[in-house]
Design an enzyme around this catalytic site. Structure first.
Site, PDB file in Angstrom:
ATOM      1  N   LYS A 194      37.743 -16.916   3.254  1.00 35.13           N
ATOM      2  CA  LYS A 194      36.891 -17.243   2.105  1.00 35.13           C
ATOM      3  C   LYS A 194      35.943 -16.061   1.839  1.00 35.13           C
ATOM      4  CE  LYS A 194      32.835 -19.092   1.425  1.00 35.13           C
ATOM      5  NZ  LYS A 194      32.405 -18.344   0.233  1.00 35.13           N
ATOM      6  N   GLY A 247      27.532 -12.252   7.809  1.00 34.00           N
ATOM      7  CA  GLY A 247      26.573 -12.704   6.800  1.00 34.00           C
ATOM      8  C   GLY A 247      25.198 -12.846   7.417  1.00 34.00           C
ATOM      9  N   VAL A 251      22.892 -18.490   8.323  1.00 33.08           N
ATOM     10  CA  VAL A 251      24.203 -19.153   8.218  1.00 33.08           C
ATOM     11  C   VAL A 251      24.982 -18.990   9.519  1.00 33.08           C
ATOM     12  CG1 VAL A 251      26.405 -19.197   6.972  1.00 33.08           C
ATOM     13  CG2 VAL A 251      24.276 -19.034   5.701  1.00 33.08           C
ATOM     14  N   GLU A 269      28.942 -11.406  12.988  1.00 33.72           N
ATOM     15  CA  GLU A 269      28.303 -10.109  12.719  1.00 33.72           C
ATOM     16  C   GLU A 269      27.199 -10.413  11.710  1.00 33.72           C
ATOM     17  OE1 GLU A 269      26.774  -7.233  11.542  1.00 33.72           O
ATOM     18  OE2 GLU A 269      28.444  -6.913  10.179  1.00 33.72           O
ATOM     19  N   CYS A 303      23.801  -4.544   6.524  1.00 41.69           N
ATOM     20  CA  CYS A 303      23.277  -5.028   7.803  1.00 41.69           C
ATOM     21  C   CYS A 303      22.770  -3.867   8.656  1.00 41.69           C
ATOM     22  CB  CYS A 303      24.334  -5.826   8.547  1.00 41.69           C
ATOM     23  SG  CYS A 303      25.865  -4.929   8.770  1.00 41.69           S
ATOM     24  N   GLU A 403      15.141  -9.117   7.297  1.00 47.72           N
ATOM     25  CA  GLU A 403      16.070  -8.298   6.523  1.00 47.72           C
ATOM     26  C   GLU A 403      15.656  -8.349   5.059  1.00 47.72           C
ATOM     27  OE1 GLU A 403      20.094  -9.778   7.011  1.00 47.72           O
ATOM     28  OE2 GLU A 403      20.784  -7.768   7.462  1.00 47.72           O
TER      29      GLU A 403
HETATM   30  P1  NDP Z   1      25.260 -15.923   3.573  1.00 44.36           P
HETATM   31  O1  NDP Z   1      25.186 -15.662   5.016  1.00 44.36           O
HETATM   32  O2  NDP Z   1      24.696 -17.147   3.016  1.00 44.36           O
HETATM   33  O3  NDP Z   1      26.802 -15.888   3.079  1.00 44.36           O
HETATM   34  C1  NDP Z   1      27.864 -15.232   3.722  1.00 44.36           C
HETATM   35  C2  NDP Z   1      29.145 -16.031   3.547  1.00 44.36           C
HETATM   36  O4  NDP Z   1      29.019 -17.311   4.192  1.00 44.36           O
HETATM   37  C3  NDP Z   1      29.493 -16.351   2.111  1.00 44.36           C
HETATM   38  O5  NDP Z   1      30.884 -16.316   1.946  1.00 44.36           O
HETATM   39  C4  NDP Z   1      28.944 -17.745   1.952  1.00 44.36           C
HETATM   40  O6  NDP Z   1      29.513 -18.469   0.880  1.00 44.36           O
HETATM   41  C5  NDP Z   1      29.310 -18.358   3.277  1.00 44.36           C
HETATM   42  N1  NDP Z   1      28.533 -19.534   3.651  1.00 44.36           N
HETATM   43  C6  NDP Z   1      27.311 -19.911   3.211  1.00 44.36           C
HETATM   44  N2  NDP Z   1      26.930 -21.046   3.817  1.00 44.36           N
HETATM   45  C7  NDP Z   1      27.924 -21.402   4.673  1.00 44.36           C
HETATM   46  C8  NDP Z   1      28.115 -22.473   5.601  1.00 44.36           C
HETATM   47  N3  NDP Z   1      27.195 -23.412   5.785  1.00 44.36           N
HETATM   48  N4  NDP Z   1      29.248 -22.508   6.314  1.00 44.36           N
HETATM   49  C9  NDP Z   1      30.172 -21.562   6.165  1.00 44.36           C
HETATM   50  N5  NDP Z   1      30.068 -20.525   5.301  1.00 44.36           N
HETATM   51  C10 NDP Z   1      28.950 -20.442   4.571  1.00 44.36           C
HETATM   52  O7  NDP Z   1      24.665 -14.677   2.843  1.00 44.36           O
HETATM   53  P2  NDP Z   1      24.061 -14.647   1.373  1.00 44.36           P
HETATM   54  O8  NDP Z   1      25.097 -14.138   0.524  1.00 44.36           O
HETATM   55  O9  NDP Z   1      23.480 -15.947   0.933  1.00 44.36           O
HETATM   56  O10 NDP Z   1      22.866 -13.641   1.564  1.00 44.36           O
HETATM   57  C11 NDP Z   1      21.611 -14.099   2.051  1.00 44.36           C
HETATM   58  C12 NDP Z   1      20.970 -13.065   2.942  1.00 44.36           C
HETATM   59  O11 NDP Z   1      21.799 -12.846   4.060  1.00 44.36           O
HETATM   60  C13 NDP Z   1      20.822 -11.694   2.312  1.00 44.36           C
HETATM   61  O12 NDP Z   1      19.644 -11.621   1.569  1.00 44.36           O
HETATM   62  C14 NDP Z   1      20.809 -10.815   3.526  1.00 44.36           C
HETATM   63  O13 NDP Z   1      19.511 -10.754   4.058  1.00 44.36           O
HETATM   64  C15 NDP Z   1      21.713 -11.519   4.491  1.00 44.36           C
HETATM   65  N6  NDP Z   1      23.088 -10.972   4.509  1.00 44.36           N
HETATM   66  C16 NDP Z   1      23.457 -10.250   5.583  1.00 44.36           C
HETATM   67  C17 NDP Z   1      24.712  -9.683   5.609  1.00 44.36           C
HETATM   68  C18 NDP Z   1      25.129  -8.830   6.743  1.00 44.36           C
HETATM   69  O14 NDP Z   1      26.074  -8.046   6.608  1.00 44.36           O
HETATM   70  N7  NDP Z   1      24.497  -8.937   7.876  1.00 44.36           N
HETATM   71  C19 NDP Z   1      25.661  -9.834   4.525  1.00 44.36           C
HETATM   72  C20 NDP Z   1      25.183 -10.662   3.446  1.00 44.36           C
HETATM   73  C21 NDP Z   1      23.943 -11.201   3.470  1.00 44.36           C
HETATM   74  P3  NDP Z   1      28.914 -18.385  -0.618  1.00 44.36           P
HETATM   75  O15 NDP Z   1      27.785 -17.417  -0.627  1.00 44.36           O
HETATM   76  O16 NDP Z   1      30.064 -17.948  -1.411  1.00 44.36           O
HETATM   77  O17 NDP Z   1      28.457 -19.768  -0.946  1.00 44.36           O
END
Ligand code: NDP
Length: 507
Positions: A194, A247, A251, A269, A303, A403
């Protein structure tokens, strides 16, 4: 500061928009719409143009994808394929990625807002990760134990974990799926993927390349949609054996909790608040350039962003001046222009969050040396943020501990190395850390004491498929890439074999 002090690249508002792409789920080798016909749209964060319209997955599509992956694993259509053949397929995918690089990169830029030159480099890098994973498919080796006495022999097999849920974010959509899927496939696993709902297109393009390369139906399935319900079901369903997630830490923790009911293997990660220590004897010009790269690369939505620098008091003013001067030279603006180095912010909501961190820090007494506001770029109606440098940051401020995920640098200062290392380690995160010093002993001491998955000395954010990547503390669990990248997707199976009728009767 006015925006005129910056290097801006205007958009070409007369350029024709690309035709929007229609995206479908890939389930059991077939591209399908959602049963209820629901869709969602993604608009470019730089221009507002419609880039893609995707089928919006729900429970039915997610269950169908998991069922297909389960069936494909259980009938061994992929895990029985010899490693050498699996490697050939991964190499074919790599060649197809290369052949389609321009198209993938353009879509990545349109959906994420990242600069096109960077997107092209990422797609090239991703192809090489597929090639690297292919070498590992040849090399799945367990152990034998031949000193268990004359009557026994032992073997340890490495077997694929099973069905893997791969959940990816929006900041490096194609690169991150390529840090997971080829290793899972090399191991013989099957997958449900996904992508973030903001950046679905390039994962769908990858699905087309997998089909073209000849991956058997059901081995890799793609469900488009939101964390709720698609991602959530992918982490609780009993037919899933492992979750590989990149992510946010929030989450990531929720996933650990939701996988507990069925005790899945989890690889995470997550975020980072990565410190770079700049010692008084550092080459300040080298350090300043790397700091500017580390904080503005991918607009800071990274990240590994080097968003927290800890500089010796004696050189802090000189370094700040260099950083501000260089920041003004970095080309911000039109992501499709080949000279742009920093593009758009992923969404208005995210931009507002970035801005809040800067305002709160300023209200709490920090000094905004540069930037600190949205950026207007001629010819583009989207979301951009100014290169921002905030000094006088205290270690307790949210800008120093959380972050920010934007082009925002926090500057803290230190007097002794012990103090610098304490500041560096005083974070819930532990993804990466770096030090700048001309003294190798100082660098080595930092390497030993820094609490991070990766430590850079006199450089920042280099990366290689050969080297493992991941974090300690709340930055994650497990490692991607490197020769161990495949191990995440393998389980050990112990085999104990008796020779002859040598077993002592119990009764
Ligand atoms: P999220 O961690 O929310 O999202 C990452 C992925 O997880 C997306 O595909 C999302 O789906 C999915 N997801 C969300 N909730 C769930 C759940 N309960 N169970 C399973 N999968 C889930 O990141 P965001 O995009 O909301 O970003 C928020 C913050 O996270 C950013 O501001 C940043 O600080 C941090 N971030 C860190 C990253 C990294 O590489 N370390 C990468 C991205 C974000 P969908 O969003 O499609 O609903």
């Amino acid at each position: 500061m006015t925006e005129h002090d910056l290097t801006l690249i205007a958009g070409d508002s007369s350029a024709p928009a690309d035709e929007p792409l229609e995206l479908h789920h890939l389930i059991d080798g077939t591209w399908i719409d959602s049963a209820d016909g629901e869709t969602f749209e993604r608009h470019s964060p730089a221009t507002g143009q419609l880039v893609s319209r995707a089928a919006r997955g729900g429970t039915a599509e997610t269950e169908a994808a998991i069922k297909a992956a389960r069936q494909a694993f259980d009938d061994r259509r992929w895990s029985d394929v010899p490693g050498a053949e699996r490697a050939k397929l991964l190499n074919r995918v790599a060649d197809l990625i290369d052949a389609n690089r321009a198209r993938i990169a353009r879509l990545e830029t349109l959906e994420s807002g990242k600069p096109i030159s960077q997107a092209e480099a990422e797609i090239e890098g991703a192809a090489n990760i597929w090639r690297y994973a292919a070498t590992l498919a040849w090399n799945i080796r367990g152990q034998s134990q031949n000193a268990l006495g004359p009557e026994m022999m032992g073997m340890v097999l490495k077997v694929p974990v099973g069905v893997v849920s791969i959940i990816t974010p929006w900041n490096f959509p194609f690169l991150i799926v390529s840090q997971k899927l080829p290793f899972a496939l090399a191991a013989g696993c099957t997958a449900v993927i996904k992508p973030s709902e903001m950046t679905s297109s390039t994962t769908v393009l990858l699905g087309h390349l997998l089909v073209e390369a000849g991956l058997p139906a059901g081995v890799a399935n793609i469900v488009l949609g939101y964390g709720d319900p698609v991602g959530a079901l992918m982490t609780t369903h009993p037919d899933v054996d492992m979750v590989s997630f990149t992510g946010s830490t929030v989450v990531g923790k929720a996933i650990v909790a939701s996988t507990a009911g069925t005790l899945k293997k989890v690889s995470l990660e997550l975020g980072g608040k990565n410190p770079q220590v700049i010692c008084a004897d550092a080459d300040l010009d080298e350090a300043a350039d790397a700091i500017v790269f580390g904080v503005y690369f991918n607009a800071g939505e990274c990240c590994n962003s080097g968003s927290r620098i800890i500089v010796h008091e004696d050189v802090a003013e000189a370094l700040n001046e260099k950083i501000v001067a260089l920041s003004r030279k970095v080309p911000f603006g039109d992501p499709l222009h080949p000279d742009t180095k920093v593009g758009a912010i992923i969404s208005q909501a995210h931009q507002d969050k970035i801005d809040r961190y800067v305002r709160e820090a300023a209200d709490a007494g920090a000094t905004v040396l540069l930037g600190g506001a949205a950026l207007a770029v001629d010819g583009l109606s989207g979301t951009f943020y100014q290169p921002t440098v905030v000094s006088g940051v205290k270690e307790t401020m949210p800008i120093a501990t959380e972050e920010v995920f934007g082009p925002v640098l926090s500057v803290l200062t230190f007097r002794t190395l012990d103090e610098a290392i304490d500041l560096a380690n005083n974070a819930s995160y532990g993804l990466s850390a770096g030090i700048w010093s001309e003294n190798v002993h100082t660098c080595l001491e930092f390497v030993k004491r820094a609490e991070a998955g990766t430590v850079w000395t006199n450089t920042w954010m280099d990366g290689y498929p050969e080297l493992p990547f991941g974090g300690v503390k709340e930055s994650g669990l497990g490692r991607e890439l490197g020769s161990g990248g495949i191990e995440e997707f393998l389980e050990l199976k112990t085999v104990q074999m008796r020779i002859g009728k040598s077993r002592q009767k119990w009764v």
